[in-house]
Write a protein that holds these residues in place. Structure first.
Motif, PDB file in Angstrom:
ATOM      1  N   PRO A 143      26.871  28.538  37.513  1.00  0.00           N
ATOM      2  CA  PRO A 143      25.521  28.306  36.628  1.00  0.00           C
ATOM      3  C   PRO A 143      24.563  29.307  36.362  1.00  0.00           C
ATOM      4  O   PRO A 143      23.726  29.308  35.560  1.00  0.00           O
ATOM      5  CB  PRO A 143      25.074  27.017  37.238  1.00  0.00           C
ATOM      6  N   LEU A 144      24.722  30.256  37.146  1.00  0.00           N
ATOM      7  CA  LEU A 144      24.000  31.652  37.205  1.00  0.00           C
ATOM      8  C   LEU A 144      24.860  32.973  36.890  1.00  0.00           C
ATOM      9  O   LEU A 144      25.577  33.048  37.545  1.00  0.00           O
ATOM     10  CB  LEU A 144      23.002  31.477  38.389  1.00  0.00           C
ATOM     11  N   VAL A 145      24.085  33.383  35.679  1.00  0.00           N
ATOM     12  CA  VAL A 145      25.071  34.672  35.209  1.00  0.00           C
ATOM     13  C   VAL A 145      24.062  35.890  35.315  1.00  0.00           C
ATOM     14  O   VAL A 145      22.797  35.570  34.717  1.00  0.00           O
ATOM     15  CB  VAL A 145      25.545  34.557  33.723  1.00  0.00           C
ATOM     16  N   LEU A 146      24.475  36.889  36.138  1.00  0.00           N
ATOM     17  CA  LEU A 146      23.579  38.073  36.379  1.00  0.00           C
ATOM     18  C   LEU A 146      24.135  39.193  35.577  1.00  0.00           C
ATOM     19  O   LEU A 146      25.461  39.423  35.912  1.00  0.00           O
ATOM     20  CB  LEU A 146      23.429  38.445  37.660  1.00  0.00           C
ATOM     21  N   LEU A 147      23.538  39.947  34.707  1.00  0.00           N
ATOM     22  CA  LEU A 147      23.966  41.103  33.967  1.00  0.00           C
ATOM     23  C   LEU A 147      23.160  42.361  34.333  1.00  0.00           C
ATOM     24  O   LEU A 147      21.796  42.189  34.417  1.00  0.00           O
ATOM     25  CB  LEU A 147      24.008  40.938  32.339  1.00  0.00           C
ATOM     26  N   PRO A 165      26.260  30.436  43.717  1.00  0.00           N
ATOM     27  CA  PRO A 165      26.579  29.772  42.473  1.00  0.00           C
ATOM     28  C   PRO A 165      26.653  31.027  41.361  1.00  0.00           C
ATOM     29  O   PRO A 165      25.790  30.315  40.279  1.00  0.00           O
ATOM     30  CB  PRO A 165      25.895  28.516  42.156  1.00  0.00           C
ATOM     31  N   ILE A 166      26.741  32.040  41.339  1.00  0.00           N
ATOM     32  CA  ILE A 166      26.578  33.104  40.422  1.00  0.00           C
ATOM     33  C   ILE A 166      27.774  33.914  40.394  1.00  0.00           C
ATOM     34  O   ILE A 166      28.844  34.159  41.164  1.00  0.00           O
ATOM     35  CB  ILE A 166      25.545  34.033  41.543  1.00  0.00           C
ATOM     36  N   SER A 167      27.832  34.445  38.857  1.00  0.00           N
ATOM     37  CA  SER A 167      28.829  35.470  38.531  1.00  0.00           C
ATOM     38  C   SER A 167      27.850  36.662  38.108  1.00  0.00           C
ATOM     39  O   SER A 167      26.724  36.530  37.423  1.00  0.00           O
ATOM     40  CB  SER A 167      29.404  34.989  37.204  1.00  0.00           C
ATOM     41  N   ILE A 168      28.298  37.831  38.386  1.00  0.00           N
ATOM     42  CA  ILE A 168      27.484  38.902  38.258  1.00  0.00           C
ATOM     43  C   ILE A 168      28.597  39.870  37.456  1.00  0.00           C
ATOM     44  O   ILE A 168      29.469  40.391  37.835  1.00  0.00           O
ATOM     45  CB  ILE A 168      26.995  39.590  39.305  1.00  0.00           C
ATOM     46  N   LEU A 169      27.802  40.575  36.414  1.00  0.00           N
ATOM     47  CA  LEU A 169      28.519  41.786  35.734  1.00  0.00           C
ATOM     48  C   LEU A 169      27.914  42.949  35.779  1.00  0.00           C
ATOM     49  O   LEU A 169      26.637  43.285  35.313  1.00  0.00           O
ATOM     50  CB  LEU A 169      28.770  41.167  34.193  1.00  0.00           C
ATOM     51  N   GLU A 186      44.096  51.172  28.997  1.00  0.00           N
ATOM     52  CA  GLU A 186      44.724  50.950  27.575  1.00  0.00           C
ATOM     53  C   GLU A 186      43.721  50.230  26.799  1.00  0.00           C
ATOM     54  O   GLU A 186      44.198  49.971  25.529  1.00  0.00           O
ATOM     55  CB  GLU A 186      46.107  50.325  28.014  1.00  0.00           C
ATOM     56  N   LEU A 187      42.642  50.071  27.135  1.00  0.00           N
ATOM     57  CA  LEU A 187      41.733  49.061  26.435  1.00  0.00           C
ATOM     58  C   LEU A 187      40.433  50.229  26.366  1.00  0.00           C
ATOM     59  O   LEU A 187      40.077  51.086  26.939  1.00  0.00           O
ATOM     60  CB  LEU A 187      41.162  48.123  26.989  1.00  0.00           C
ATOM     61  N   SER A 188      39.726  49.743  25.002  1.00  0.00           N
ATOM     62  CA  SER A 188      38.587  50.558  24.782  1.00  0.00           C
ATOM     63  C   SER A 188      37.255  50.027  25.766  1.00  0.00           C
ATOM     64  O   SER A 188      37.482  49.216  26.411  1.00  0.00           O
ATOM     65  CB  SER A 188      38.061  50.261  23.283  1.00  0.00           C
ATOM     66  N   GLY A 189      36.389  50.742  25.618  1.00  0.00           N
ATOM     67  CA  GLY A 189      35.194  50.533  26.537  1.00  0.00           C
ATOM     68  C   GLY A 189      34.818  48.996  26.093  1.00  0.00           C
ATOM     69  O   GLY A 189      34.365  48.090  26.819  1.00  0.00           O
ATOM     70  N   GLY A 190      34.651  48.586  24.999  1.00  0.00           N
ATOM     71  CA  GLY A 190      34.147  47.167  24.583  1.00  0.00           C
ATOM     72  C   GLY A 190      35.153  46.398  24.801  1.00  0.00           C
ATOM     73  O   GLY A 190      35.108  45.134  25.344  1.00  0.00           O
ATOM     74  N   GLN A 191      36.710  46.439  24.830  1.00  0.00           N
ATOM     75  CA  GLN A 191      37.647  45.883  25.181  1.00  0.00           C
ATOM     76  C   GLN A 191      37.393  45.277  26.739  1.00  0.00           C
ATOM     77  O   GLN A 191      37.560  44.271  27.270  1.00  0.00           O
ATOM     78  CB  GLN A 191      38.968  46.095  24.924  1.00  0.00           C
ATOM     79  N   GLN A 192      37.294  46.286  27.416  1.00  0.00           N
ATOM     80  CA  GLN A 192      36.920  46.278  28.925  1.00  0.00           C
ATOM     81  C   GLN A 192      35.867  45.443  29.251  1.00  0.00           C
ATOM     82  O   GLN A 192      35.941  44.607  30.082  1.00  0.00           O
ATOM     83  CB  GLN A 192      36.740  47.546  29.531  1.00  0.00           C
ATOM     84  N   SER A 193      34.603  45.640  28.271  1.00  0.00           N
ATOM     85  CA  SER A 193      33.319  44.777  28.559  1.00  0.00           C
ATOM     86  C   SER A 193      33.984  43.413  28.373  1.00  0.00           C
ATOM     87  O   SER A 193      33.543  42.300  29.207  1.00  0.00           O
ATOM     88  CB  SER A 193      32.405  45.269  27.927  1.00  0.00           C
ATOM     89  N   ARG A 194      34.930  43.010  27.433  1.00  0.00           N
ATOM     90  CA  ARG A 194      35.148  41.633  26.947  1.00  0.00           C
ATOM     91  C   ARG A 194      35.954  41.078  28.231  1.00  0.00           C
ATOM     92  O   ARG A 194      36.052  39.804  28.479  1.00  0.00           O
ATOM     93  CB  ARG A 194      36.075  41.521  25.792  1.00  0.00           C
ATOM     94  N   VAL A 195      36.913  41.977  28.689  1.00  0.00           N
ATOM     95  CA  VAL A 195      37.823  41.368  29.889  1.00  0.00           C
ATOM     96  C   VAL A 195      36.781  40.811  31.353  1.00  0.00           C
ATOM     97  O   VAL A 195      36.918  39.783  31.551  1.00  0.00           O
ATOM     98  CB  VAL A 195      38.726  42.584  30.552  1.00  0.00           C
ATOM     99  N   ALA A 196      35.941  41.518  31.346  1.00  0.00           N
ATOM    100  CA  ALA A 196      35.087  41.404  32.419  1.00  0.00           C
ATOM    101  C   ALA A 196      34.217  40.089  32.194  1.00  0.00           C
ATOM    102  O   ALA A 196      33.790  39.314  32.999  1.00  0.00           O
ATOM    103  CB  ALA A 196      34.007  42.575  32.614  1.00  0.00           C
ATOM    104  N   LEU A 197      33.880  39.917  30.666  1.00  0.00           N
ATOM    105  CA  LEU A 197      32.911  38.995  30.458  1.00  0.00           C
ATOM    106  C   LEU A 197      33.776  37.497  30.473  1.00  0.00           C
ATOM    107  O   LEU A 197      33.623  36.474  30.840  1.00  0.00           O
ATOM    108  CB  LEU A 197      32.551  39.284  29.153  1.00  0.00           C
TER     109      LEU A 197
END
Length: 230
Positions: A149-153, A72-76, A129-140
């Motif tokens: 229920p469990l998020v790993l960064l 039950p995990i998402s990882i970034l 076509e996205l900035s680094g911050g925008q890429q991070s937002r897509v991944a998020l």
């Protein structure tokens, strides 16, 4: 609750031991010297690193033998895991359907996730076509859509500038608070830990210990952490 019961984590010649519990909904930093095993610890929780002994439990269910996809995990990760040939919309859709065949309701969910991270109208752009911050937002947004229920960064924002990194950390904190997700975040930056984590796991000398109250640990670090922090 996430519980590691007398766990031995092994990757090649490296071994890490952990016996700790993390309450549901907690925001926890994972810190320690370089090479101490922080990412290895996270990888074991996610199911990518072998655990030859002990148990990793979530809400009393043993996850130890489950593949990463069945936890039950998402990882970034730091590189955001975006596919360059897919649009932002499609990269997010992978969180729902690996086939990318989403229905109208799922399309609405994806658009809502883009809006939640401030990227309305950017769904048709590819990562280049996205900035680094925008890429991070897509991944998020993909993490948000998966609603695990469990998020790993694992230091996903370390390549961003200070202002953008701070913005992303606050966005993560707010999203996890709204969804009551439990957050584990590997970081080398104690300011990140102070900003987002009420408690902290210390990984050092072959042991993962804690969680400890973040402010208390960082204000009065043990010798091994004091030497690392300088």
């Amino acid at each position: 609750m996430l519980r590691l019961e007398d766990v031995t984590i092994r990757q090649g010649d490296f071994t890490l031991h952990a016996a700790l519990s993390v309450p549901a909904g907690a925001h926890v930093a994972v810190i320690g010297p370089s090479g101490a095993g922080k990412s290895t610890f996270l990888g074991a929780v996610a199911g990518f690193v072998p655990v030859p002994s002990g148990r990793i439990e979530w809400d009393g269910v043993d996850l130890s033998a489950r593949s990463p996809s069945r936890r039950p995990i998402s990882i970034l990760f730091q590189d955001n895991n975006l596919f360059p040939h897919l649009t932002a919309f499609q990269n997010i859709a992978l969180g729902l359907k690996p086939s990318l065949r989403v229905n109208a309701a799922e399309q609405h969910q994806i658009e809502a996730a883009l809006a939640r991270v401030g990227l309305s109208g950017f769904g048709g752009r590819k990562p280049a076509e996205l900035s680094g911050g925008q890429q991070s937002r897509v991944a998020l947004a993909r993490v948000l859509l998966r609603a695990r229920p469990l998020v790993l960064l694992d230091e996903p924002f370390s390549a961003l500038g200070p202002a953008m990194k701070s913005e992303m950390l606050h966005l993560v904190r707010d999203i996890c608070a709204q969804t009551n997700a439990t957050l584990l975040m590997v970081t080398h930056d104690v300011n990140d830990a102070r900003a987002i984590a009420d408690s902290t796991i210390l990984v050092a000398q072959g042991q993962a210990t804690g969680p400890f109250p973040t402010a208390e640990l960082l204000d009065n670090p043990p010798p091994v952490l004091r030497e690392y922090l300088g």
